[in-house]
Motif scaffolding. Sequence first.
Motif, PDB file in Angstrom:
ATOM      1  N   PRO A 264       0.784  -1.241   0.000  1.00 56.52           N
ATOM      2  CA  PRO A 264       0.000   0.000   0.000  1.00 56.52           C
ATOM      3  C   PRO A 264       0.816   1.291   0.000  1.00 56.52           C
ATOM      4  CG  PRO A 264       0.202  -0.804   2.232  1.00 56.52           C
ATOM      5  CD  PRO A 264       0.998  -1.758   1.368  1.00 56.52           C
ATOM      6  N   SER A 265       2.024   1.285  -0.513  1.00 54.89           N
ATOM      7  CA  SER A 265       2.916   2.443  -0.416  1.00 54.89           C
ATOM      8  C   SER A 265       2.243   3.731  -0.892  1.00 54.89           C
ATOM      9  CB  SER A 265       4.184   2.210  -1.232  1.00 54.89           C
ATOM     10  OG  SER A 265       4.977   1.206  -0.654  1.00 54.89           O
ATOM     11  N   SER A 288      -0.467  -0.381  -4.638  1.00 54.68           N
ATOM     12  CA  SER A 288      -0.676   1.037  -4.958  1.00 54.68           C
ATOM     13  C   SER A 288      -0.258   1.301  -6.399  1.00 54.68           C
ATOM     14  CB  SER A 288       0.149   1.924  -4.014  1.00 54.68           C
ATOM     15  OG  SER A 288      -0.386   1.925  -2.717  1.00 54.68           O
ATOM     16  N   ASP A 289      -1.057   2.102  -7.056  1.00 54.18           N
ATOM     17  CA  ASP A 289      -0.761   2.470  -8.446  1.00 54.18           C
ATOM     18  C   ASP A 289       0.214   3.643  -8.434  1.00 54.18           C
ATOM     19  OD1 ASP A 289      -0.752   2.738 -11.146  1.00 54.18           O
ATOM     20  OD2 ASP A 289      -2.866   3.296 -11.350  1.00 54.18           O
ATOM     21  N   ILE A 290       1.465   3.320  -8.116  1.00 53.59           N
ATOM     22  CA  ILE A 290       2.479   4.357  -7.957  1.00 53.59           C
ATOM     23  C   ILE A 290       3.856   3.769  -8.250  1.00 53.59           C
ATOM     24  CG2 ILE A 290       2.788   3.890  -5.485  1.00 53.59           C
ATOM     25  CD1 ILE A 290       3.176   6.874  -5.034  1.00 53.59           C
ATOM     26  N   GLY A 291       4.734   4.578  -8.848  1.00 56.49           N
ATOM     27  CA  GLY A 291       6.107   4.164  -9.081  1.00 56.49           C
ATOM     28  C   GLY A 291       6.198   2.899  -9.919  1.00 56.49           C
ATOM     29  N   GLY A 292       7.056   1.991  -9.490  1.00 60.66           N
ATOM     30  CA  GLY A 292       7.276   0.750 -10.225  1.00 60.66           C
ATOM     31  C   GLY A 292       6.351  -0.383  -9.841  1.00 60.66           C
ATOM     32  N   ASN A 309      -3.272   5.771  -0.555  1.00 59.94           N
ATOM     33  CA  ASN A 309      -3.806   6.575   0.545  1.00 59.94           C
ATOM     34  C   ASN A 309      -5.315   6.774   0.482  1.00 59.94           C
ATOM     35  OD1 ASN A 309      -2.999   7.734   2.991  1.00 59.94           O
ATOM     36  ND2 ASN A 309      -2.976   9.806   2.135  1.00 59.94           N
ATOM     37  N   ASP A 310      -6.027   5.929  -0.250  1.00 58.35           N
ATOM     38  CA  ASP A 310      -7.484   6.017  -0.352  1.00 58.35           C
ATOM     39  C   ASP A 310      -8.088   4.876   0.457  1.00 58.35           C
ATOM     40  OD1 ASP A 310     -10.181   5.862  -1.139  1.00 58.35           O
ATOM     41  OD2 ASP A 310      -9.750   6.616  -3.153  1.00 58.35           O
ATOM     42  N   VAL A 311      -8.467   5.184   1.693  1.00 61.35           N
ATOM     43  CA  VAL A 311      -8.941   4.145   2.609  1.00 61.35           C
ATOM     44  C   VAL A 311     -10.161   3.425   2.044  1.00 61.35           C
ATOM     45  CG1 VAL A 311      -9.933   3.711   4.881  1.00 61.35           C
ATOM     46  CG2 VAL A 311      -7.984   5.258   4.660  1.00 61.35           C
TER      47      VAL A 311
END
Length: 378
Positions: A264-265, A288-292, A309-311
């Motif tokens: 969940p980063s 998480s849809d982020i970074g790699g 960060n979307d609970v």
Amino acid sequence: MKFLFVGTNPEHTGAATHFIALIQAVAEAGHQVSVVAYPDGLIARGLAHTNARLYPAKFRNVFDLRGYAATFKAARQLKPDMLVGNFGKEYWPLILMGRLLRVPVTLFRHRTPPMSRLSGYLLPRLAKHFFAVSQHARQAYLDCGIPGDLVQVLYNPVNMAQCRPDPQQRREILDSLGLGDDAIVLGYAGRIHGSKGIFTLLEAAEQAMASEPQLHCLWLGHGPSSQELHERITAGAFAERHHVLGWINDVHPYYTALSMLAFPSIATETFGRVSVEAQASGVPVLGSDIGGIPETLSPNVTGLLLPPNDVGAWRDAILSMCDPARRMPMAAAARDFVQQHFSTSVIADEFVKLLRDKPPEHSSASHPLQQPRDSSAR
């Protein structure tokens, strides 16, 4: 080919784990491998039972003559076709020794923060090969001004024998936690730090627990937020359904006990090895849809990508994955996905191919997991 890998970082990091897996993969592929490693460090211990020859050494900094001496000794004995480095403090020593020994140098970069201006300009140009460990990281280096034809991508390899479904091991771990076969186990494995999204995950999991009585959380890891996590769990309504085991030297057996893994980063990740290892064990991933991270799974096939960060989104995703009809097809597809894209045999073959046949424009852009974006398009 003959390889001399140099990695004297004593710390337990993702880069060190990557180095071990890559060396194992190359050795298993039949190449001759020697390794300069920190004595009794993670890398040395991880390679103790392989065919790789180990040379103990420490590179405290670029001027550490003992590190140079150990590397020269190993190079004289092996006469390698390639020097391979994985850690920033050894980049310049390897470049210097490569010039002196007339041996080409391959460097891996695991972090996206820019290097110093001088290093950022010279190192990718002086090394024969400069590898990023994800398309996301490659784009970050391009954004810093490194020409695209100097940066290749090679993903982290995963040992499929080490990461695999094991029903008996699952049963033993569930028994040790006091859980039955019907328990739905949401797992987190990694550093316990706010930037990893652990508190978003905790809140989402507790909301999901209110609707799903079989849901439990397994927390593996340690970090600066461990105490705060413990306090929040204790103060919550479902403390008995959280199982905090702290630091585990070998997390691989625990993957098989999970129903799903959460990644969940909320801060950018260069890659996400834990995601790939979990899928190799037949565990779908919420990431998480982020970074790699998006490069580590197949969305809606082996896992789900979620807004960081979307609970509410994480709660709904957890609840959806509590349904076996939703979860089990992803679990079934996960191991095949890793076998095709991240297994040691696949990565070792790709690594050697890239070293032997470097095209004018690197072929990393054609990798099926994610297409890179030109910095000019941003």
